[in-house]
Design a protein around this motif. Structure first.
Motif, PDB file in Angstrom:
ATOM      1  N   GLU A 102       0.836  -1.205   0.000  1.00 26.60           N
ATOM      2  CA  GLU A 102       0.000   0.000   0.000  1.00 26.60           C
ATOM      3  C   GLU A 102       0.872   1.257   0.000  1.00 26.60           C
ATOM      4  N   ILE A 103       1.927   1.241   0.804  1.00 25.88           N
ATOM      5  CA  ILE A 103       2.804   2.411   0.884  1.00 25.88           C
ATOM      6  C   ILE A 103       3.582   2.588  -0.410  1.00 25.88           C
ATOM      7  N   GLU A 104       3.995   1.485  -1.008  1.00 26.14           N
ATOM      8  CA  GLU A 104       4.692   1.569  -2.299  1.00 26.14           C
ATOM      9  C   GLU A 104       3.812   2.233  -3.342  1.00 26.14           C
ATOM     10  N   ASP A 105       2.519   1.928  -3.328  1.00 26.75           N
ATOM     11  CA  ASP A 105       1.601   2.575  -4.265  1.00 26.75           C
ATOM     12  C   ASP A 105       1.536   4.077  -4.015  1.00 26.75           C
ATOM     13  N   MET A 106       1.535   4.479  -2.736  1.00 30.33           N
ATOM     14  CA  MET A 106       1.490   5.915  -2.412  1.00 30.33           C
ATOM     15  C   MET A 106       2.757   6.620  -2.874  1.00 30.33           C
ATOM     16  N   MET A 107       3.899   5.987  -2.637  1.00 29.63           N
ATOM     17  CA  MET A 107       5.171   6.646  -2.905  1.00 29.63           C
ATOM     18  C   MET A 107       5.570   6.568  -4.368  1.00 29.63           C
ATOM     19  N   GLY A 108       5.052   5.579  -5.075  1.00 29.35           N
ATOM     20  CA  GLY A 108       5.440   5.430  -6.473  1.00 29.35           C
ATOM     21  C   GLY A 108       4.950   6.571  -7.333  1.00 29.35           C
ATOM     22  N   GLU A 109       3.691   6.914  -7.169  1.00 27.45           N
ATOM     23  CA  GLU A 109       3.086   7.997  -7.947  1.00 27.45           C
ATOM     24  C   GLU A 109       2.219   8.834  -7.027  1.00 27.45           C
ATOM     25  N   LEU A 110       2.379  10.107  -7.113  1.00 25.47           N
ATOM     26  CA  LEU A 110       1.580  11.036  -6.307  1.00 25.47           C
ATOM     27  C   LEU A 110       0.838  11.963  -7.265  1.00 25.47           C
ATOM     28  N   HIS A 111      -0.449  11.645  -7.500  1.00 26.52           N
ATOM     29  CA  HIS A 111      -1.231  12.408  -8.480  1.00 26.52           C
ATOM     30  C   HIS A 111      -0.495  12.468  -9.822  1.00 26.52           C
ATOM     31  N   GLY A 112       0.083  11.339 -10.202  1.00 20.33           N
ATOM     32  CA  GLY A 112       0.747  11.247 -11.495  1.00 20.33           C
ATOM     33  C   GLY A 112       2.194  11.675 -11.494  1.00 20.33           C
ATOM     34  N   ARG A 113       2.718  12.149 -10.341  1.00 20.61           N
ATOM     35  CA  ARG A 113       4.105  12.610 -10.326  1.00 20.61           C
ATOM     36  C   ARG A 113       4.804  12.037  -9.104  1.00 20.61           C
ATOM     37  N   GLN A 114       5.998  11.528  -9.297  1.00 22.16           N
ATOM     38  CA  GLN A 114       6.787  11.027  -8.188  1.00 22.16           C
ATOM     39  C   GLN A 114       7.265  12.181  -7.318  1.00 22.16           C
ATOM     40  N   PHE A 115       7.347  11.943  -6.020  1.00 26.17           N
ATOM     41  CA  PHE A 115       7.802  12.989  -5.108  1.00 26.17           C
ATOM     42  C   PHE A 115       9.262  13.348  -5.379  1.00 26.17           C
ATOM     43  N   GLN A 116      10.021  12.393  -5.891  1.00 31.98           N
ATOM     44  CA  GLN A 116      11.410  12.673  -6.235  1.00 31.98           C
ATOM     45  C   GLN A 116      11.499  13.824  -7.233  1.00 31.98           C
ATOM     46  N   THR A 117      10.497  13.938  -8.100  1.00 33.22           N
ATOM     47  CA  THR A 117      10.465  15.038  -9.075  1.00 33.22           C
ATOM     48  C   THR A 117      10.411  16.387  -8.371  1.00 33.22           C
ATOM     49  N   SER A 118       9.652  16.461  -7.265  1.00 33.27           N
ATOM     50  CA  SER A 118       9.550  17.721  -6.517  1.00 33.27           C
ATOM     51  C   SER A 118      10.891  18.121  -5.928  1.00 33.27           C
ATOM     52  N   ILE A 119      11.647  17.144  -5.447  1.00 27.90           N
ATOM     53  CA  ILE A 119      12.982  17.422  -4.892  1.00 27.90           C
ATOM     54  C   ILE A 119      13.905  17.936  -5.989  1.00 27.90           C
ATOM     55  N   ASN A 120      13.859  17.274  -7.136  1.00 29.70           N
ATOM     56  CA  ASN A 120      14.717  17.694  -8.249  1.00 29.70           C
ATOM     57  C   ASN A 120      14.345  19.086  -8.751  1.00 29.70           C
ATOM     58  N   GLU A 121      13.055  19.386  -8.762  1.00 30.24           N
ATOM     59  CA  GLU A 121      12.622  20.702  -9.227  1.00 30.24           C
ATOM     60  C   GLU A 121      13.054  21.799  -8.256  1.00 30.24           C
ATOM     61  N   LEU A 122      13.017  21.502  -6.956  1.00 24.09           N
ATOM     62  CA  LEU A 122      13.473  22.481  -5.963  1.00 24.09           C
ATOM     63  C   LEU A 122      14.962  22.737  -6.140  1.00 24.09           C
ATOM     64  N   TRP A 123      15.723  21.674  -6.319  1.00 22.51           N
ATOM     65  CA  TRP A 123      17.163  21.837  -6.567  1.00 22.51           C
ATOM     66  C   TRP A 123      17.396  22.636  -7.841  1.00 22.51           C
ATOM     67  N   GLY A 124      16.609  22.350  -8.877  1.00 21.31           N
ATOM     68  CA  GLY A 124      16.776  23.066 -10.141  1.00 21.31           C
ATOM     69  C   GLY A 124      16.481  24.541 -10.006  1.00 21.31           C
ATOM     70  N   ALA A 125      15.452  24.895  -9.237  1.00 24.41           N
ATOM     71  CA  ALA A 125      15.092  26.306  -9.062  1.00 24.41           C
ATOM     72  C   ALA A 125      16.169  27.043  -8.284  1.00 24.41           C
ATOM     73  N   ILE A 126      16.757  26.403  -7.281  1.00 25.52           N
ATOM     74  CA  ILE A 126      17.858  27.018  -6.518  1.00 25.52           C
ATOM     75  C   ILE A 126      19.078  27.175  -7.415  1.00 25.52           C
ATOM     76  N   ASN A 127      19.332  26.184  -8.234  1.00 32.04           N
ATOM     77  CA  ASN A 127      20.472  26.234  -9.154  1.00 32.04           C
ATOM     78  C   ASN A 127      20.296  27.357 -10.177  1.00 32.04           C
ATOM     79  N   ASP A 128      19.049  27.588 -10.586  1.00 33.05           N
ATOM     80  CA  ASP A 128      18.778  28.677 -11.540  1.00 33.05           C
ATOM     81  C   ASP A 128      19.094  30.034 -10.915  1.00 33.05           C
ATOM     82  N   ILE A 129      18.734  30.221  -9.640  1.00 33.22           N
ATOM     83  CA  ILE A 129      19.019  31.502  -8.983  1.00 33.22           C
ATOM     84  C   ILE A 129      20.528  31.686  -8.850  1.00 33.22           C
ATOM     85  N   ALA A 130      21.249  30.582  -8.650  1.00 35.13           N
ATOM     86  CA  ALA A 130      22.706  30.682  -8.521  1.00 35.13           C
ATOM     87  C   ALA A 130      23.333  31.266  -9.782  1.00 35.13           C
ATOM     88  N   THR A 131      22.649  31.080 -10.915  1.00 30.22           N
ATOM     89  CA  THR A 131      23.189  31.639 -12.164  1.00 30.22           C
ATOM     90  C   THR A 131      22.919  33.134 -12.289  1.00 30.22           C
TER      91      THR A 131
END
Length: 593
Positions: A102-131
């Motif tokens: 059950e937990i694997e189902d929750m963590m695998g996809e969250l409304h169609g998007r993996q939570f790992q994507t949110s972490i990567n996007e946050l890192w990407g936005a911080i990296n963009d400001i660094a430029t």
């Protein structure tokens, strides 16, 4: 004459025994495919003997035939007990495996998007400001991504918490099933006692009772003892569920006054399970029963990062004694962790997720609003150490107020700093009044003060005006002027730094980027381990069931053989009676002549 008449009794008893054996054999054959049916067997013993004195005063015994002593069920109590324990153990691990899936189902996809994507996007936005830290569009983008990061973290946490609470329904259902099964057994006890008191066998009722005991083994571990009147008593977790007279019911109540989770208790209010902790071991059979497996998988409360102890590092302590005390405390906390959070798959994932969120959030905030420790003099003359904003290293916004101490992530209703005047104790021992930004510390006893997922928001100040986001050096930084390219670049690189282990028993550390992947991998590995245990348990259960069926099951070939045997016994008894009758007839005719 007398002996011949006695011989009639022997023949008749033979007929009766053979007829009863034929009837039972036919009953066995007709129920060969009946689930739960136990093979029956007629036990025949010698009837009483007539004693007489012979010519030389020797005692002679004359048998009077046979008598049916018992029509019994052919069962092995040891195999029954072992089978029920292994079934319960299988159900325990299946409950944990189901929770994992059950937990694997929750963590695998969250409304169609993996939570790992949110972490990567946050890192990407911080990296963009660094430029280009001066770009207001990139700042607005970071605020938007940070909001998405917080929102998805909350949704995932809420799904875990909701799933944890939803298991209350299953707990209540299993408790009701246990009560219902024991009630049925109690009624069967009465029927068995009633029929067997008259000398009749109640084997069909016994079959139903044994089937119910097999069902009960899916839920809990228990022992049974049979009384002389055919009734059984059921003993579980240090108390009777059913004794010779009464049934003792289970119910549910909340774990504590503030909890939303239910636990099984006796109707009198005492805990059903003797062991309060969630720790389980095969050695003491605390891994038996689907109900306990459900409670272990669910846990006792919603865990967070504060429930995970961290091993102290010797380099962080001034002397060895202080480090030794901290290490001793860690070992105590670790033992408690293994008995609670570490034993529950739901609580483990909850604490891991919160640890990840807390690690990322505090790393970002500490980078743009760094703290330092200072010693102050209290009004009563004592001194204490507090943390304040390190204004020499802190960045400021490029808004008109040159805002300082503005964090990106905030605790709901709690400011990061309170500006106040304190008496600072300098290194030379002198004191000086200073206005500082005093850091509002996290208090693990008060969830509202913590950077935990449930209390996390994006700073409303930054949401209202992204230019307040600290991106510039302040005047106190000395030679550094303008926008803080290097600091924001270091902040982006910090996502590649270790933020800790998945659990305090592990030595493997993970970065902000791969911590979540490690969580999913560990969860999958744990699920595979449990599935392996379940497979082995299933094989054990099948083996024991086969052994039970070898004892209690009906073999049509064997019963057909018995049918022929008992038919021959019946025929032999008939011929015996005919022979005795002819002998009597002959003697009567001779005496009459």
């Amino acid at each position: 004459m007398g002996n011949l008449l006695t011989s009639f009794n022997a023949g008749v008893s033979g007929l009766q025994s053979a007829q009863a054996s034929l009837t039972v054999t036919a009953h066995n054959m007709s129920n060969a495919q009946t689930i739960g049916y136990t093979r029956q067997q007629v036990l025949v013993t010698d009837s009483f003997y007539q004693n007489s004195v012979g010519a030389h005063n020797n005692v002679l015994q004359v048998g009077t035939g046979t008598v049916i002593s018992l029509t019994r069920q052919v069962r092995n109590e040891f195999l029954d007990a072992q089978y029920r324990v292994q079934v319960g153990r299988q159900q325990f691990y299946e409950a944990n495996s189901k929770a994992t899936m059950e937990i694997e189902d929750m963590m695998g996809e969250l409304h169609g998007r993996q939570f790992q994507t949110s972490i990567n996007e946050l890192w990407g936005a911080i990296n963009d400001i660094a430029t280009d830290p001066s770009d207001i569009v990139k700042k607005d983008q970071l605020v938007m991504v940070a909001n998405q990061f917080v929102e998805r973290a909350k949704v995932l946490q809420e799904e875990l918490n909701t799933y944890q609470t939803s298991l209350n329904t299953e707990v209540k259902r299993q408790v009701q099933d246990i009560n219902d099964i024991v009630t049925e057994i109690r009624e069967l006890n009465k029927q068995i006692q009633k029929f067997e008191a008259t000398g009749e066998s109640a084997n069909d009722y016994r079959d139903k009772r044994n089937e119910l005991l097999d069902q009960l083994s899916n839920y809990i571990s228990f022992e049974t003892s049979e009384q002389v009147d055919g009734t059984i008593m059921i003993y579980s977790e240090g108390a009777y569920l059913l004794d010779a007279v009464n049934q003792y019911y289970l119910t549910t109540e909340y774990v504590n006054e503030t909890s939303k989770l239910l636990k099984p208790v006796w109707a009198t209010g005492e805990n059903f399970f003797l062991m309060d902790g969630l720790e389980y071991r095969k050695e003491n059979n605390t891994d038996v029963g689907g109900l306990r497996g459900l409670l272990v998988a669910r846990g006792d409360y919603a865990a967070s990062y504060v429930n995970v102890p961290h091993k102290p590092q010797e380099k962080d302590f001034a002397d060895a004694a202080e480090y030794k005390r901290a290490l001793s405390q860690f070992n105590e906390d670790l033992e408690e962790y293994n008995k609670s959070v570490g034993a529950s798959i739901v609580m483990t994932v909850q604490s891991q997720l919160d640890t990840l969120i807390h690690g990322i959030v505090t790393a970002v905030n500490d980078a743009i609003c760094p703290n330092k420790e200072i010693q102050i003099q209290n009004p009563d003359g004592t001194t204490s150490t507090i943390r304040v904003l390190d204004e020499e290293k802190a960045l400021i916004g490029d808004d008109k107020n040159k805002s300082i101490g503005v964090e990106l992530f905030s605790r709901r209703g709690v400011q990061r700093y309170n500006q106040e005047e304190v008496t600072v104790v300098k290194e030379d021992g002198t004191t000086e009044k200073q206005t500082v930004y005093r850091y509002n510390e996290e208090d693990i006893s008060d969830v509202y003060t913590m950077y935990t997922t449930s209390q996390l928001i994006v700073n409303p100040v930054v949401e209202k005006d992204a230019s307040t986001l600290p991106t510039m050096y302040n005047e106190a930084t000395g030679s550094k002027k303008g926008y803080a390219y290097n600091e924001w670049e270091k902040m982006a690189q910090a996502f590649d730094n270790d933020i800790g282990t998945l659990n305090p028993n592990s030595m493997t550390t993970y970065t902000a980027k791969n911590f979540y992947v490690g969580m999913v991998t560990e969860l999958s590995t744990q699920g595979s381990v449990w599935n392996g245990i379940i497979d082995n348990q299933a094989k054990t259960v099948v083996t024991l069931e086969n052994e039970r069926q070898n004892v209690m099951g009906v073999s049509t070939e064997e019963e057909l053989s018995n049918l022929i045997k008992y038919q021959q016994c019946y025929n032999a008894s008939s011929r015996y009676i005919t022979t005795v009758a002819e002998m009597l007839e002959y003697l009567i005719e001779r005496l009459g002549s």
